[in-house]
Design a protein around this motif. Structure first.
Motif, PDB file in Angstrom:
ATOM      1  N   ALA A 171       0.836  -1.206   0.000  1.00  0.00           N
ATOM      2  CA  ALA A 171       0.000   0.000   0.000  1.00  0.00           C
ATOM      3  C   ALA A 171       0.871   1.257   0.000  1.00  0.00           C
ATOM      4  CB  ALA A 171      -0.943  -0.005   1.201  1.00  0.00           C
ATOM      5  N   LEU A 172       1.924   1.264   0.803  1.00  0.00           N
ATOM      6  CA  LEU A 172       2.831   2.413   0.834  1.00  0.00           C
ATOM      7  C   LEU A 172       3.537   2.567  -0.504  1.00  0.00           C
ATOM      8  CD1 LEU A 172       4.214   4.760   2.234  1.00  0.00           C
ATOM      9  CD2 LEU A 172       5.814   3.117   3.268  1.00  0.00           C
ATOM     10  N   ALA A 173       3.989   1.471  -1.082  1.00  0.00           N
ATOM     11  CA  ALA A 173       4.644   1.531  -2.396  1.00  0.00           C
ATOM     12  C   ALA A 173       3.679   2.093  -3.437  1.00  0.00           C
ATOM     13  CB  ALA A 173       5.145   0.151  -2.804  1.00  0.00           C
ATOM     14  N   ASN A 174       2.410   1.691  -3.374  1.00  0.00           N
ATOM     15  CA  ASN A 174       1.412   2.210  -4.308  1.00  0.00           C
ATOM     16  C   ASN A 174       1.198   3.712  -4.108  1.00  0.00           C
ATOM     17  OD1 ASN A 174       1.085  -0.357  -5.369  1.00  0.00           O
ATOM     18  ND2 ASN A 174      -0.844  -0.754  -4.306  1.00  0.00           N
ATOM     19  N   LEU A 175       1.116   4.138  -2.845  1.00  0.00           N
ATOM     20  CA  LEU A 175       0.950   5.559  -2.541  1.00  0.00           C
ATOM     21  C   LEU A 175       2.136   6.360  -3.081  1.00  0.00           C
ATOM     22  CD1 LEU A 175      -1.037   7.426  -0.755  1.00  0.00           C
ATOM     23  CD2 LEU A 175       0.868   7.413   0.855  1.00  0.00           C
ATOM     24  N   VAL A 231      -6.521   5.147  11.782  1.00  0.00           N
ATOM     25  CA  VAL A 231      -7.950   5.078  12.067  1.00  0.00           C
ATOM     26  C   VAL A 231      -8.396   3.619  11.944  1.00  0.00           C
ATOM     27  CG1 VAL A 231     -10.235   5.843  11.323  1.00  0.00           C
ATOM     28  CG2 VAL A 231      -8.273   7.400  11.155  1.00  0.00           C
ATOM     29  N   GLY A 232      -9.078   3.126  12.969  1.00  0.00           N
ATOM     30  CA  GLY A 232      -9.632   1.780  12.909  1.00  0.00           C
ATOM     31  C   GLY A 232     -10.915   1.781  12.101  1.00  0.00           C
ATOM     32  N   THR A 233     -11.087   0.735  11.311  1.00  0.00           N
ATOM     33  CA  THR A 233     -12.286   0.611  10.486  1.00  0.00           C
ATOM     34  C   THR A 233     -12.744  -0.842  10.469  1.00  0.00           C
ATOM     35  OG1 THR A 233     -13.237   1.126   8.321  1.00  0.00           O
ATOM     36  CG2 THR A 233     -10.987   0.294   8.327  1.00  0.00           C
ATOM     37  N   VAL A 234     -14.012  -1.050  10.249  1.00  0.00           N
ATOM     38  CA  VAL A 234     -14.562  -2.406  10.237  1.00  0.00           C
ATOM     39  C   VAL A 234     -14.060  -3.189   9.041  1.00  0.00           C
ATOM     40  CG1 VAL A 234     -16.698  -3.739  10.103  1.00  0.00           C
ATOM     41  CG2 VAL A 234     -16.600  -1.696  11.521  1.00  0.00           C
ATOM     42  N   ARG A 235     -14.054  -2.548   7.868  1.00  0.00           N
ATOM     43  CA  ARG A 235     -13.521  -3.187   6.671  1.00  0.00           C
ATOM     44  C   ARG A 235     -13.220  -2.110   5.646  1.00  0.00           C
ATOM     45  NH1 ARG A 235     -17.244  -5.729   2.146  1.00  0.00           N
ATOM     46  NH2 ARG A 235     -15.476  -4.896   1.050  1.00  0.00           N
ATOM     47  N   LEU A 236     -12.493  -2.511   4.621  1.00  0.00           N
ATOM     48  CA  LEU A 236     -12.126  -1.595   3.546  1.00  0.00           C
ATOM     49  C   LEU A 236     -12.866  -1.996   2.273  1.00  0.00           C
ATOM     50  CD1 LEU A 236      -8.385  -1.493   4.523  1.00  0.00           C
ATOM     51  CD2 LEU A 236     -10.022   0.374   4.769  1.00  0.00           C
ATOM     52  N   TRP A 237     -12.713  -1.201   1.215  1.00  0.00           N
ATOM     53  CA  TRP A 237     -13.422  -1.451  -0.038  1.00  0.00           C
ATOM     54  C   TRP A 237     -13.196  -2.885  -0.517  1.00  0.00           C
ATOM     55  CZ3 TRP A 237     -17.030   1.047  -2.710  1.00  0.00           C
ATOM     56  CH2 TRP A 237     -17.272   0.635  -4.027  1.00  0.00           C
ATOM     57  N   ASP A 238     -11.923  -3.300  -0.576  1.00  0.00           N
ATOM     58  CA  ASP A 238     -11.608  -4.686  -0.929  1.00  0.00           C
ATOM     59  C   ASP A 238     -11.608  -5.495   0.358  1.00  0.00           C
ATOM     60  OD1 ASP A 238     -11.016  -4.525  -3.835  1.00  0.00           O
ATOM     61  OD2 ASP A 238      -9.482  -3.122  -3.130  1.00  0.00           O
ATOM     62  N   GLU A 239     -12.475  -6.490   0.413  1.00  0.00           N
ATOM     63  CA  GLU A 239     -12.657  -7.244   1.645  1.00  0.00           C
ATOM     64  C   GLU A 239     -11.360  -7.861   2.171  1.00  0.00           C
ATOM     65  OE1 GLU A 239     -16.065 -10.244   3.187  1.00  0.00           O
ATOM     66  OE2 GLU A 239     -16.385  -9.289   1.247  1.00  0.00           O
ATOM     67  N   ALA A 240     -10.444  -8.229   1.293  1.00  0.00           N
ATOM     68  CA  ALA A 240      -9.193  -8.859   1.709  1.00  0.00           C
ATOM     69  C   ALA A 240      -8.164  -7.844   2.218  1.00  0.00           C
ATOM     70  CB  ALA A 240      -8.600  -9.666   0.555  1.00  0.00           C
ATOM     71  N   ALA A 241      -8.423  -6.559   2.026  1.00  0.00           N
ATOM     72  CA  ALA A 241      -7.468  -5.521   2.427  1.00  0.00           C
ATOM     73  C   ALA A 241      -7.450  -5.353   3.940  1.00  0.00           C
ATOM     74  CB  ALA A 241      -7.797  -4.200   1.747  1.00  0.00           C
ATOM     75  N   LEU A 242      -6.257  -5.299   4.502  1.00  0.00           N
ATOM     76  CA  LEU A 242      -6.063  -5.097   5.935  1.00  0.00           C
ATOM     77  C   LEU A 242      -5.717  -3.657   6.274  1.00  0.00           C
ATOM     78  CD1 LEU A 242      -3.895  -8.275   6.642  1.00  0.00           C
ATOM     79  CD2 LEU A 242      -6.380  -8.003   6.958  1.00  0.00           C
ATOM     80  N   VAL A 243      -5.214  -2.913   5.280  1.00  0.00           N
ATOM     81  CA  VAL A 243      -4.753  -1.546   5.509  1.00  0.00           C
ATOM     82  C   VAL A 243      -4.912  -0.725   4.239  1.00  0.00           C
ATOM     83  CG1 VAL A 243      -2.332  -2.037   4.925  1.00  0.00           C
ATOM     84  CG2 VAL A 243      -2.839  -0.191   6.511  1.00  0.00           C
ATOM     85  N   GLU A 244      -5.190   0.552   4.430  1.00  0.00           N
ATOM     86  CA  GLU A 244      -5.289   1.501   3.323  1.00  0.00           C
ATOM     87  C   GLU A 244      -4.674   2.804   3.785  1.00  0.00           C
ATOM     88  OE1 GLU A 244      -8.729   3.691   0.589  1.00  0.00           O
ATOM     89  OE2 GLU A 244      -9.157   1.765   1.542  1.00  0.00           O
ATOM     90  N   MET A 245      -4.050   3.542   2.880  1.00  0.00           N
ATOM     91  CA  MET A 245      -3.514   4.847   3.253  1.00  0.00           C
ATOM     92  C   MET A 245      -3.745   5.853   2.135  1.00  0.00           C
ATOM     93  SD  MET A 245       0.574   3.945   3.321  1.00  0.00           S
ATOM     94  CE  MET A 245       0.381   2.582   4.427  1.00  0.00           C
ATOM     95  N   ASP A 246      -4.065   7.079   2.563  1.00  0.00           N
ATOM     96  CA  ASP A 246      -4.184   8.174   1.617  1.00  0.00           C
ATOM     97  C   ASP A 246      -3.299   9.308   2.113  1.00  0.00           C
ATOM     98  OD1 ASP A 246      -5.615   9.641   3.576  1.00  0.00           O
ATOM     99  OD2 ASP A 246      -7.539   9.182   2.693  1.00  0.00           O
ATOM    100  N   GLY A 247      -3.139  10.338   1.311  1.00  0.00           N
ATOM    101  CA  GLY A 247      -2.234  11.390   1.738  1.00  0.00           C
ATOM    102  C   GLY A 247      -2.406  12.692   0.985  1.00  0.00           C
ATOM    103  N   LEU A 248      -1.642  13.652   1.438  1.00  0.00           N
ATOM    104  CA  LEU A 248      -1.574  14.987   0.861  1.00  0.00           C
ATOM    105  C   LEU A 248      -0.098  15.358   0.772  1.00  0.00           C
ATOM    106  CD1 LEU A 248      -2.833  17.758   0.055  1.00  0.00           C
ATOM    107  CD2 LEU A 248      -2.756  18.337   2.480  1.00  0.00           C
ATOM    108  N   ALA A 249       0.316  15.806  -0.394  1.00  0.00           N
ATOM    109  CA  ALA A 249       1.707  16.235  -0.584  1.00  0.00           C
ATOM    110  C   ALA A 249       1.707  17.665  -1.113  1.00  0.00           C
ATOM    111  CB  ALA A 249       2.428  15.306  -1.566  1.00  0.00           C
ATOM    112  N   VAL A 250       2.792  18.382  -0.816  1.00  0.00           N
ATOM    113  CA  VAL A 250       2.976  19.748  -1.296  1.00  0.00           C
ATOM    114  C   VAL A 250       4.245  19.764  -2.133  1.00  0.00           C
ATOM    115  CG1 VAL A 250       3.232  22.167  -0.663  1.00  0.00           C
ATOM    116  CG2 VAL A 250       1.865  20.634   0.784  1.00  0.00           C
ATOM    117  N   LEU A 251       4.092  20.092  -3.397  1.00  0.00           N
ATOM    118  CA  LEU A 251       5.228  20.122  -4.339  1.00  0.00           C
ATOM    119  C   LEU A 251       5.565  21.565  -4.687  1.00  0.00           C
ATOM    120  CD1 LEU A 251       4.075  17.215  -4.583  1.00  0.00           C
ATOM    121  CD2 LEU A 251       4.650  17.302  -6.969  1.00  0.00           C
ATOM    122  N   PRO A 252       6.823  21.793  -5.091  1.00  0.00           N
ATOM    123  CA  PRO A 252       7.194  23.150  -5.501  1.00  0.00           C
ATOM    124  C   PRO A 252       6.463  23.597  -6.751  1.00  0.00           C
ATOM    125  CG  PRO A 252       9.058  21.630  -5.728  1.00  0.00           C
ATOM    126  CD  PRO A 252       7.904  20.859  -5.188  1.00  0.00           C
TER     127      PRO A 252
END
Length: 132
Positions: free
Chosen positions: A55-59, A111-132
């Motif tokens: 997930a981190l590599a994908n992000l 953040v704890g969650t009951v489940r994610l979009w893909d039922e087999a997923a254990l973790v998800e991450m999103d983010g915000l970046a600031v570029l020049p």
């Protein structure tokens, strides 16, 4: 772009995150939630550390495609289906983070969650970046 990480002494020590990040730049990148999906859209990895790494590599791949690097991350939210497991594996997850993203930690939340979009997923991450 400049990013200033702020960790006030009166707060608990920041380990693996920053309490605040002040970012200035001309381009915001909003990163969609990423799970451990491979290129074919299948969740890979049976364990939290393996899924966290993918997930981190994908992000980071999405960020790189937008012209950014891990140091540009200002905020990351991690969604975990088992927060107790996440806490227990935090040292291992920290090693994965440092190997892929370095030590410039963004402001983060888990953040704890009951489940994610893909039922087999254990973790998800999103983010915000600031570029020049």
């Amino acid at each position: 772009m400049s990013v200033e990480r702020i960790n006030p002494e009166e707060l608990s020590p920041a380990k693996g995150f920053s309490h605040a990040v002040v970012a200035s730049g001309s381009r915001l990148v909003f990163l969609a939630g990423q799970t451990a999906l491979d290129g074919a859209g299948k969740v890979v990895g049976e364990t939290l550390p393996r899924q966290f790494e993918r997930a981190l590599a994908n992000l980071l791949a999405a960020l790189a495609a937008a012209g950014g690097s891990p140091a540009d991350l200002a905020r990351v939210t991690v969604y975990a289906v088992d927060v107790a497991d996440y806490r227990a594996r935090a040292p291992e997850l920290g090693l994965i983070w440092r190997r892929l993203a370095g030590r410039d930690y963004p402001a983060m939340a888990v953040v704890g969650t009951v489940r994610l979009w893909d039922e087999a997923a254990l973790v998800e991450m999103d983010g915000l970046a600031v570029l020049p």
